[in-house]
Design a protein around this motif. Sequence first.
Motif, PDB file in Angstrom:
ATOM      1  N   GLU A   1       0.833  -1.205   0.000  1.00 55.45           N
ATOM      2  CA  GLU A   1       0.000   0.000   0.000  1.00 55.45           C
ATOM      3  C   GLU A   1       0.868   1.256   0.000  1.00 55.45           C
ATOM      4  O   GLU A   1       0.596   2.221  -0.722  1.00 55.45           O
ATOM      5  CB  GLU A   1      -0.925  -0.003   1.227  1.00 55.45           C
ATOM      6  N   GLU A   2       1.927   1.244   0.797  1.00 59.49           N
ATOM      7  CA  GLU A   2       2.816   2.410   0.894  1.00 59.49           C
ATOM      8  C   GLU A   2       3.593   2.659  -0.394  1.00 59.49           C
ATOM      9  O   GLU A   2       3.693   3.788  -0.871  1.00 59.49           O
ATOM     10  CB  GLU A   2       3.796   2.214   2.053  1.00 59.49           C
ATOM     11  N   TRP A   3       4.171   1.603  -0.979  1.00 64.82           N
ATOM     12  CA  TRP A   3       5.077   1.770  -2.126  1.00 64.82           C
ATOM     13  C   TRP A   3       4.393   1.653  -3.478  1.00 64.82           C
ATOM     14  O   TRP A   3       4.954   2.059  -4.491  1.00 64.82           O
ATOM     15  CB  TRP A   3       6.234   0.774  -2.020  1.00 64.82           C
ATOM     16  N   GLN A   4       3.212   1.066  -3.536  1.00 63.91           N
ATOM     17  CA  GLN A   4       2.446   0.935  -4.783  1.00 63.91           C
ATOM     18  C   GLN A   4       3.270   0.375  -5.947  1.00 63.91           C
ATOM     19  O   GLN A   4       3.343   0.986  -7.023  1.00 63.91           O
ATOM     20  CB  GLN A   4       1.846   2.292  -5.165  1.00 63.91           C
ATOM     21  N   PRO A   5       3.892  -0.799  -5.759  1.00 57.06           N
ATOM     22  CA  PRO A   5       4.674  -1.373  -6.862  1.00 57.06           C
ATOM     23  C   PRO A   5       3.756  -1.867  -7.978  1.00 57.06           C
ATOM     24  O   PRO A   5       2.605  -2.223  -7.737  1.00 57.06           O
ATOM     25  CB  PRO A   5       5.397  -2.545  -6.203  1.00 57.06           C
ATOM     26  N   GLU A   6       4.314  -1.888  -9.174  1.00 55.27           N
ATOM     27  CA  GLU A   6       3.556  -2.405 -10.314  1.00 55.27           C
ATOM     28  C   GLU A   6       3.812  -3.887 -10.536  1.00 55.27           C
ATOM     29  O   GLU A   6       3.070  -4.539 -11.253  1.00 55.27           O
ATOM     30  CB  GLU A   6       3.902  -1.608 -11.565  1.00 55.27           C
ATOM     31  N   ALA A   7       4.885  -4.399  -9.921  1.00 56.64           N
ATOM     32  CA  ALA A   7       5.226  -5.816 -10.058  1.00 56.64           C
ATOM     33  C   ALA A   7       6.131  -6.222  -8.901  1.00 56.64           C
ATOM     34  O   ALA A   7       6.638  -5.372  -8.162  1.00 56.64           O
ATOM     35  CB  ALA A   7       5.922  -6.065 -11.393  1.00 56.64           C
ATOM     36  N   PHE A   8       6.339  -7.535  -8.777  1.00 61.38           N
ATOM     37  CA  PHE A   8       7.202  -8.102  -7.742  1.00 61.38           C
ATOM     38  C   PHE A   8       8.293  -8.946  -8.392  1.00 61.38           C
ATOM     39  O   PHE A   8       8.056  -9.588  -9.419  1.00 61.38           O
ATOM     40  CB  PHE A   8       6.405  -9.004  -6.795  1.00 61.38           C
ATOM     41  N   VAL A   9       9.452  -8.966  -7.764  1.00 62.85           N
ATOM     42  CA  VAL A   9      10.541  -9.842  -8.184  1.00 62.85           C
ATOM     43  C   VAL A   9      10.919 -10.690  -6.977  1.00 62.85           C
ATOM     44  O   VAL A   9      11.206 -10.161  -5.904  1.00 62.85           O
ATOM     45  CB  VAL A   9      11.757  -9.033  -8.682  1.00 62.85           C
ATOM     46  N   VAL A  10      10.899 -11.994  -7.165  1.00 67.05           N
ATOM     47  CA  VAL A  10      11.187 -12.935  -6.079  1.00 67.05           C
ATOM     48  C   VAL A  10      12.407 -13.765  -6.455  1.00 67.05           C
ATOM     49  O   VAL A  10      12.472 -14.313  -7.560  1.00 67.05           O
ATOM     50  CB  VAL A  10       9.977 -13.862  -5.814  1.00 67.05           C
ATOM     51  N   GLY A  11      13.352 -13.840  -5.534  1.00 69.13           N
ATOM     52  CA  GLY A  11      14.544 -14.646  -5.760  1.00 69.13           C
ATOM     53  C   GLY A  11      14.231 -16.122  -5.657  1.00 69.13           C
ATOM     54  O   GLY A  11      13.581 -16.567  -4.711  1.00 69.13           O
ATOM     55  N   LEU A  12      14.669 -16.878  -6.640  1.00 74.91           N
ATOM     56  CA  LEU A  12      14.473 -18.329  -6.662  1.00 74.91           C
ATOM     57  C   LEU A  12      15.819 -18.998  -6.426  1.00 74.91           C
ATOM     58  O   LEU A  12      16.758 -18.795  -7.213  1.00 74.91           O
ATOM     59  CB  LEU A  12      13.876 -18.760  -8.005  1.00 74.91           C
ATOM     60  N   PRO A  13      15.940 -19.768  -5.352  1.00 80.31           N
ATOM     61  CA  PRO A  13      17.237 -20.371  -5.029  1.00 80.31           C
ATOM     62  C   PRO A  13      17.563 -21.588  -5.899  1.00 80.31           C
ATOM     63  O   PRO A  13      16.715 -22.442  -6.140  1.00 80.31           O
ATOM     64  CB  PRO A  13      17.082 -20.770  -3.564  1.00 80.31           C
ATOM     65  N   PHE A  14      18.804 -21.601  -6.362  1.00 85.30           N
ATOM     66  CA  PHE A  14      19.316 -22.708  -7.162  1.00 85.30           C
ATOM     67  C   PHE A  14      20.585 -23.255  -6.524  1.00 85.30           C
ATOM     68  O   PHE A  14      21.326 -22.519  -5.863  1.00 85.30           O
ATOM     69  CB  PHE A  14      19.678 -22.242  -8.579  1.00 85.30           C
ATOM     70  N   ASN A  15      20.820 -24.529  -6.747  1.00 91.03           N
ATOM     71  CA  ASN A  15      22.108 -25.131  -6.401  1.00 91.03           C
ATOM     72  C   ASN A  15      23.108 -24.753  -7.485  1.00 91.03           C
ATOM     73  O   ASN A  15      22.725 -24.310  -8.577  1.00 91.03           O
ATOM     74  CB  ASN A  15      21.971 -26.665  -6.328  1.00 91.03           C
ATOM     75  N   MET A  16      24.368 -24.979  -7.221  1.00 91.20           N
ATOM     76  CA  MET A  16      25.392 -24.626  -8.193  1.00 91.20           C
ATOM     77  C   MET A  16      25.321 -25.477  -9.461  1.00 91.20           C
ATOM     78  O   MET A  16      25.842 -25.087 -10.488  1.00 91.20           O
ATOM     79  CB  MET A  16      26.786 -24.705  -7.559  1.00 91.20           C
TER      80      MET A  16
END
Length: 139
Positions: A49-64
Amino acid sequence: MTRLLGFDYGLNKIGVAVGQTLTRSASPLTILRARHGKPDWPSLAALIEEWQPEAFVVGLPFNMDDSEVDWSPRVHRFGRQLEGRFRRPVHLVDERLTTIEARRLLREGHAGNARSPVGVDALAAALILETWLSEQDAV
């Protein structure tokens, strides 16, 4: 300009960062607590509500070896829940080594210090968001 929120999802803590496409930069914002992998949805809703983003980016963990880690399904679920609750697109991005890089930056004094209230998780969220933003240049 598009404003985005980035997330470094963890089972106990979720780092949050804010960024935008104009400068392709991100800044650590805060760390939200999670209980057994369940986000603090009211606090998250207040940030949105405060920042009003238009999208989200989520980190997806990977093994090496390029395989997803065993708890990646929880990250996918968090992404689906974000999209469903807040009706904004979610982008997943490889977060490999971002926490290690965040710790290094804090240790070397490039981003506050290890006792900074922002913390490693929020700085990792900023790195995740900047990774996604930099990948948009290549598209």
